[in-house]
Design an enzyme around this catalytic site. Structure first.
Site, PDB file in Angstrom:
ATOM      1  N   ASP A  87      -0.189   5.405   0.837  1.00 49.54           N
ATOM      2  CA  ASP A  87      -0.363   6.312   1.891  1.00 49.54           C
ATOM      3  C   ASP A  87      -0.230   5.466   3.405  1.00 49.54           C
ATOM      4  O   ASP A  87      -1.387   4.679   3.463  1.00 49.54           O
ATOM      5  CB  ASP A  87      -1.632   6.808   2.349  1.00 49.54           C
ATOM      6  CG  ASP A  87      -1.921   7.868   0.507  1.00 49.54           C
ATOM      7  OD1 ASP A  87      -1.119   7.990  -0.243  1.00 49.54           O
ATOM      8  OD2 ASP A  87      -2.926   7.339  -0.113  1.00 49.54           O
TER       9      ASP A  87
ATOM     10  N   ASP B   6       1.103  -1.064  -0.030  1.00 49.20           N
ATOM     11  CA  ASP B   6      -0.257  -0.016  -0.130  1.00 49.20           C
ATOM     12  C   ASP B   6       0.762   0.999  -0.582  1.00 49.20           C
ATOM     13  O   ASP B   6       2.658   1.175  -0.078  1.00 49.20           O
ATOM     14  CB  ASP B   6      -1.127  -0.179   1.068  1.00 49.20           C
ATOM     15  CG  ASP B   6      -1.654   1.389   1.325  1.00 49.20           C
ATOM     16  OD1 ASP B   6      -2.417   1.432   0.498  1.00 49.20           O
ATOM     17  OD2 ASP B   6      -1.822   1.861   2.480  1.00 49.20           O
TER      18      ASP B   6
END
Length: 267
Positions: A15, A13
């Protein structure tokens, strides 16, 4: 044996794991550099629909994390590809989000329209910092007229240097309140498509998902049948992980990405 040794692909991922706003998460460039130096396959999967894969790769590279556009899976591209497969060529679609979302829809062969009066057959809603009431009003009218409503993701918040800020899920909730219902389709995490697409592209048989959110990253990994590592550099906490239900319970929990190079923590 290091944790990473058990996998042929690591899917990150962005953020809260690799980047935070316009900066890199401390230690992330060094960790990704170690993986690259060891010849490890990596991919990036993000629910943020405001940037295109090439833009994401350029952002990462500028922050010291080498990345190629082909390694990036975004919810905007996934939504565009899904609609292109379901709708006739050049079908009119209303985009509520950033320019990157509109570009992905156009690249998929769809016609991006400006408002409800243009007769869109679908509305695609993704995060955009400039999305306002007028955009939501056009989407509301279009959906009430029968347009299919697709959300790129429903993340309630997104991390920043100032703490969590409203994410696309907050904007989706505003429209859901006005319409009295939920979107017809949510493409991004926790749906498994982004992780599955990354694994297919890399030809991976055993992938590890690294994320910071139980409700999206980890839940998506569970749905995709993949192991997961929750790092505590973003949204979810160790206490929340310990209390998580099986549908969003991580395989491993660690403070940061350095855990990839240590002996596997207790599952």
């Amino acid at each position: 044996m290091a944790l990473v040794d058990g996998y042929d692909l690591v899917i990150f991922d962005l953020d809260g794991v690799v980047i935070e706003g316009a900066a890199a998460v401390p230690g992330a460039p060094a960790a990704l550099g170690r993986l690259r130096a060891a010849g490890r396959a990596v991919a990036f999967a993000t629910n943020n629909a405001s940037r295109r894969p090439a833009d994401v790769a350029a952002l990462l590279t500028g922050l010291g994390v080498a990345a190629a556009a082909a390694e990036v899976q975004t919810s905007a591209r996934a939504a565009a590809q899904r609609l292109a497969a379901d709708l006739p060529a050049a079908a009119p679609v209303l985009a509520v989000g950033a320019p990157g979302l509109r570009a992905e829809l156009a690249d998929a062969g769809l016609t991006v329209v400006a408002g409800a009066a243009d007769g869109p057959v679908a509305v695609v809603q993704g995060y955009g910092p400039q999305v306002g009431w007028a955009d939501l009003a056009e989407a509301c009218v279009a959906v009430r007229a029968g347009a299919r409503w697709v959300a790129t993701n429903t993340d309630r918040t997104l991390p920043s240097e100032r703490g969590p800020l409203p994410g696309n899920g907050a904007l989706v909730a505003a429209l859901a309140t006005a319409l009295g219902r939920q979107p017809d389709l949510v493409v991004g995490k926790p749906a498994p498509e982004l992780f599955q697409a990354a694994a297919r592209r890399a030809g991976a048989r055993r992938a590890l998902v690294v994320g910071d959110r139980l409700d999206t990253d980890i839940a998506g990994a569970v749905r995709a049948g993949m192991d997961s590592l929750l790092v505590l550099t973003g949204v979810s906490t160790r206490r929340e992980a310990a209390q998580a239900q099986p549908a969003c319970r991580p395989t491993f929990v660690a403070p940061d990405l350095d855990a990839l190079f240590d002996a596997p923590p207790v599952p």
